[in-house]
Design an enzyme around this catalytic site. Structure first.
Site, PDB file in Angstrom:
ATOM      1  N   HIS A  54       8.687   7.922   4.176  1.00  0.00           N
ATOM      2  CA  HIS A  54       9.427   6.950   4.974  1.00  0.00           C
ATOM      3  C   HIS A  54      10.048   5.922   4.033  1.00  0.00           C
ATOM      4  O   HIS A  54       9.532   5.683   2.932  1.00  0.00           O
ATOM      5  CB  HIS A  54       8.500   6.236   5.954  1.00  0.00           C
ATOM      6  CG  HIS A  54       7.991   7.112   7.043  1.00  0.00           C
ATOM      7  ND1 HIS A  54       7.389   6.596   8.167  1.00  0.00           N
ATOM      8  CD2 HIS A  54       7.977   8.466   7.189  1.00  0.00           C
ATOM      9  CE1 HIS A  54       7.027   7.589   8.965  1.00  0.00           C
ATOM     10  NE2 HIS A  54       7.368   8.722   8.395  1.00  0.00           N
ATOM     11  N   GLU A  56      10.003   2.721   3.991  1.00  0.00           N
ATOM     12  CA  GLU A  56       9.097   1.657   3.580  1.00  0.00           C
ATOM     13  C   GLU A  56       8.147   2.132   2.478  1.00  0.00           C
ATOM     14  O   GLU A  56       7.926   1.425   1.489  1.00  0.00           O
ATOM     15  CB  GLU A  56       8.240   1.173   4.759  1.00  0.00           C
ATOM     16  CG  GLU A  56       9.035   0.660   5.932  1.00  0.00           C
ATOM     17  CD  GLU A  56       9.284   1.702   7.012  1.00  0.00           C
ATOM     18  OE1 GLU A  56       9.195   1.344   8.193  1.00  0.00           O
ATOM     19  OE2 GLU A  56       9.575   2.870   6.682  1.00  0.00           O
ATOM     20  N   CYS A  84       6.131   2.235  11.453  1.00  0.00           N
ATOM     21  CA  CYS A  84       5.121   3.043  12.141  1.00  0.00           C
ATOM     22  C   CYS A  84       3.729   2.580  11.679  1.00  0.00           C
ATOM     23  O   CYS A  84       3.613   1.785  10.745  1.00  0.00           O
ATOM     24  CB  CYS A  84       5.336   4.520  11.828  1.00  0.00           C
ATOM     25  SG  CYS A  84       4.883   4.988  10.133  1.00  0.00           S
ATOM     26  N   CYS A  87       3.155   3.038   7.854  1.00  0.00           N
ATOM     27  CA  CYS A  87       3.876   2.070   7.031  1.00  0.00           C
ATOM     28  C   CYS A  87       3.300   0.668   7.181  1.00  0.00           C
ATOM     29  O   CYS A  87       3.206  -0.081   6.210  1.00  0.00           O
ATOM     30  CB  CYS A  87       5.357   2.101   7.368  1.00  0.00           C
ATOM     31  SG  CYS A  87       6.148   3.660   6.888  1.00  0.00           S
TER      32      CYS A  87
END
Length: 150
Positions: A54, A56, A84, A87
């Site tokens: 992801h 992040e 999410c 993260c």
């Protein structure tokens, strides 16, 4: 005292670059306490064949590597979509001071929705949270991306 600067434009550019690569358009920018951009990334889960890639996580990994530390106290993370739970846990683990995000994510978010990671008593670090920053642009990127795939 340092002047406030928004880094959401760069996060949106990272999200657009992710969309152009066929990735879900999420972008992240990690900023040092002095205002310098330390790392920026867009989603790369498909390209890297890695479900943890992801935006992040990629920005956090790059910043930690660049700074030679597993902690990022005083740093700020700008992201186009509510993180999410995975993260959010990484944000807590790295001790990021401030989280700025655009669109909320009622289905998969882990900050204001769903798991609400920072609200758990087991969460050992809670960043300052600023949401809704250029949220409409972030939402539109996501809607456009998914509209072409349906």
């Amino acid at each position: 005292m340092q002047q406030f600067t928004s880094h959401m434009a760069q996060a949106l550019a990272e999200a657009q670059a992710a969309a152009d690569r066929g990735e879900v358009p999420v972008g992240a920018v990690l900023v040092a306490p002095d205002g310098r951009v330390v790392a920026a990334a867009g989603n790369r889960t498909r390209a890297d064949r890695d479900p943890t890639a992801h935006a992040e996580i990629l920005a956090i990994r790059a910043a930690c590597t660049a700074l030679g530390s597993e902690r990022l106290p005083g740093h700020a993370l700008w992201v186009t979509l509510e993180p999410c739970p995975m993260c959010a846990a990484a944000i807590s683990a790295t001790r990021i001071e401030r989280l700025y995000f655009g669109a909320d994510d009622p289905r998969m978010g882990g900050v204001l929705h769903g798991a609400r990671v920072f609200d758990h008593p087991q969460c050992h670090h809670r960043p300052q949270i600023y949401d809704g920053i250029r949220a409409q642009e972030s939402r539109q990127l996501l809607r456009s991306f998914f509209a072409t795939r349906r």
